[in-house]
Scaffold this motif. Structure first.
Motif, short mmCIF file in Angstrom:
data_model
loop_
_atom_site.label_atom_id
_atom_site.label_comp_id
_atom_site.label_asym_id
_atom_site.label_seq_id
_atom_site.Cartn_x
_atom_site.Cartn_y
_atom_site.Cartn_z
N ASP A 1 0.73 -1.21 0.03
CA ASP A 1 -0.07 -0.08 0.15
C ASP A 1 0.84 1.39 -0.02
N GLY A 2 2.17 1.14 -0.22
CA GLY A 2 3.11 2.36 -0.17
C GLY A 2 3.48 2.79 1.27
N LYS A 3 2.91 1.90 2.11
CA LYS A 3 3.13 2.58 3.69
C LYS A 3 3.99 1.14 4.30
N LEU A 4 4.57 0.55 3.51
CA LEU A 4 5.34 -0.49 4.50
C LEU A 4 6.71 -0.01 4.84
N CYS A 5 7.28 1.21 4.55
CA CYS A 5 8.53 1.65 5.05
C CYS A 5 8.59 3.30 4.84
N ALA A 6 9.57 3.83 5.59
CA ALA A 6 9.49 5.22 5.60
C ALA A 6 10.95 5.70 5.93
N CYS A 7 11.19 6.94 5.47
CA CYS A 7 12.54 7.40 5.83
C CYS A 7 12.69 8.71 5.78
N LYS A 8 13.69 9.30 6.37
CA LYS A 8 13.81 10.69 6.58
C LYS A 8 15.29 11.30 5.77
N PRO A 9 15.08 11.28 4.41
CA PRO A 9 16.00 11.60 3.47
C PRO A 9 17.02 12.72 3.60
N ILE A 10 18.19 12.65 3.55
CA ILE A 10 19.35 13.62 3.88
C ILE A 10 19.96 13.78 2.51
N SER A 11 20.15 15.22 2.28
CA SER A 11 20.97 15.71 0.90
C SER A 11 22.25 15.14 0.96
#
Length: 420
Positions: free
Chosen positions: A271-281
């Motif tokens: 469902d597109g909610k299996l994982c998450a992240c706080k991406p960094i440049s």
């Protein structure tokens, strides 16, 4: 620009070492003569003979003269008290995706940067020697092979200087089994051994937040080196480290920008909610790594680090892209079980065809990043914790997506990392 090769070190404007320390070996015996020659983590010195008997004890080494009057050792001055221009920082993995940003940031801060690189750098060695020198503008380029300890030590020896800090941005490009152990462990270990031999008292390691749940070979290789780096510090109180574990990079989340721009659906698992992240440049991460060179608050720590803002799921990333291109969201939801089936087939085939080992590993890498969050893992709750994942920097993923939509991915090609 100064260049150092195993055969040419002309033009370097680096600080020569004022002193080198030699580790002493304790023994309970009386000895009448001590011979000091080349030892691990020290620059080779001429043989030195002490003609008077010296007594050693298990306590801190104290040299006794004939009158039994102890001599006072001169304390070693920390590199952190020096001006940045007098601090020699050796960067390995300097032409890698993050390494380029780190070299640039260290040069900007005024450090004396020695950037170790292959003459033909980049993905599959596509960059010429001249292009490599251009990438390392402001640093002293030292061409060597980090996978060969003898070659690396010879290259550093030819510099004629001491090393204060080693910054490792080495990482396997593919994540393949053999390549992971060659780069993430062996080459990184070589940089530690060589750096220590020539005086380094601090080591900054670019690792990855995903090693918290090691299911892949490159994660196991990174963890093995992390443990040995920590052990090195435990055995020598004058040696420190900083282990940096970033979340996802902006580049790794940009693989579907062009697809969405062309009107195609955004692909996600479940469902597109299996994982998450706080991406960094990349620039923000480079800045944090540079902070680790001098900051005493960051020494002898494992440092998870993410970018600013809330954690984002693949669904939220897709919605952001469609909003930026001004189109109605279209998603293609792929059952995660499809990947499980494919991995099972590949694992079976590897038993018959060992050459498929890397293909099977790539499938596992894809599965891992499709379902595991790039956030701090809480072993007590058995869950990822976005609130416990530190934020750093000011660059946002939305700003990055806007730039890519306008300018494309020039200079940030995914190459072999597309598997991620």
């Amino acid at each position: 620009m100064s260049i150092c090769t195993p055969f040419n070190c002309n033009g370097l404007t680096l600080q020569s070492p004022k002193s080198h320390s030699i580790k002493r070996v304790f023994t309970s015996h009386l000895i009448s003569k001590v011979q000091v020659t080349t030892v691990p983590y020290a620059i080779p010195l001429p043989s030195v003979y002490l003609s008077e008997p010296i007594k050693f004890s298990a306590k801190r080494f104290n040299l006794a003269t004939a009158s039994a009057t102890p001599t006072v050792e001169t304390p070693k001055i920390s590199f952190r008290t020096k001006n940045p221009k007098d601090i020699n920082v050796l960067v390995v993995g300097s032409t890698g995706y993050i390494g380029k940003f780190v070299v640039k940031e260290l040069v900007k801060r005024g450090f004396n940067v020695i950037a170790v690189a292959r003459e033909k750098s980049g993905i599959r060695g596509k960059n010429s020697k001249e292009e490599t020198l251009g990438l390392l503008s402001g640093a002293n380029a030292c061409f060597s092979d980090v996978t060969n300890l003898e070659s690396l030590e010879k290259s550093i020896e030819n510099l004629g200087i001491s090393i204060d800090v080693v910054v490792s941005c080495l990482a396997s490009r593919s994540g393949g089994v053999k390549d992971s152990w060659l780069i993430d462990y062996e080459a990184t270990k070589n940089s530690l051994v060589a750096g220590r031999k020539f005086g380094a008292s601090h080591f900054v390691l670019l690792s990855a937040i995903c090693v918290q749940k090691p299911l892949l070979e490159f994660q196991r290789a990174k963890l093995k080196f992390e443990s040995e780096l920590i052990e090195e510090s435990n055995n020598d109180e004058s040696f420190t480290y900083s282990i940096v574990r970033p979340t996802a990079f902006f580049k790794s989340l940009a693989g579907q920008v062009e697809l969405v721009k062309d009107g195609k659906p955004y692909v996600m698992f479940g469902d597109g909610k299996l994982c998450a992240c706080k991406p960094i440049s990349e620039p923000d991460l480079a800045s944090f790594i540079a902070d680790c060179v001098l900051s005493e608050e960051l020494i002898n720590k494992t440092l998870p680090i993410g970018g600013p803002g809330d954690a984002l799921t693949p669904l939220e990333q897709g919605e952001m892209l469609f909003r930026l291109v001004g189109k109605e969201p279209k998603f293609l939801k792929v059952p995660i079980q499809i990947m499980d089936f494919a991995i099972g087939v590949l694992d079976f085939l590897v038993k018959v065809f060992p050459s498929l080992e890397d293909a099977a590993e790539f499938g596992k890498i894809g599965r891992y990043y499709a379902a595991e969050s790039m956030l701090v893992w809480d072993p007590e709750t058995g869950e990822y914790d976005a609130e416990s994942t530190p934020s750093y920097g000011k660059d946002t993923l939305e700003e990055f997506f806007k730039r890519v939509l306008e300018e494309g991915m020039t200079g940030q090609e995914l190459g072999e990392q597309m598997i991620f």
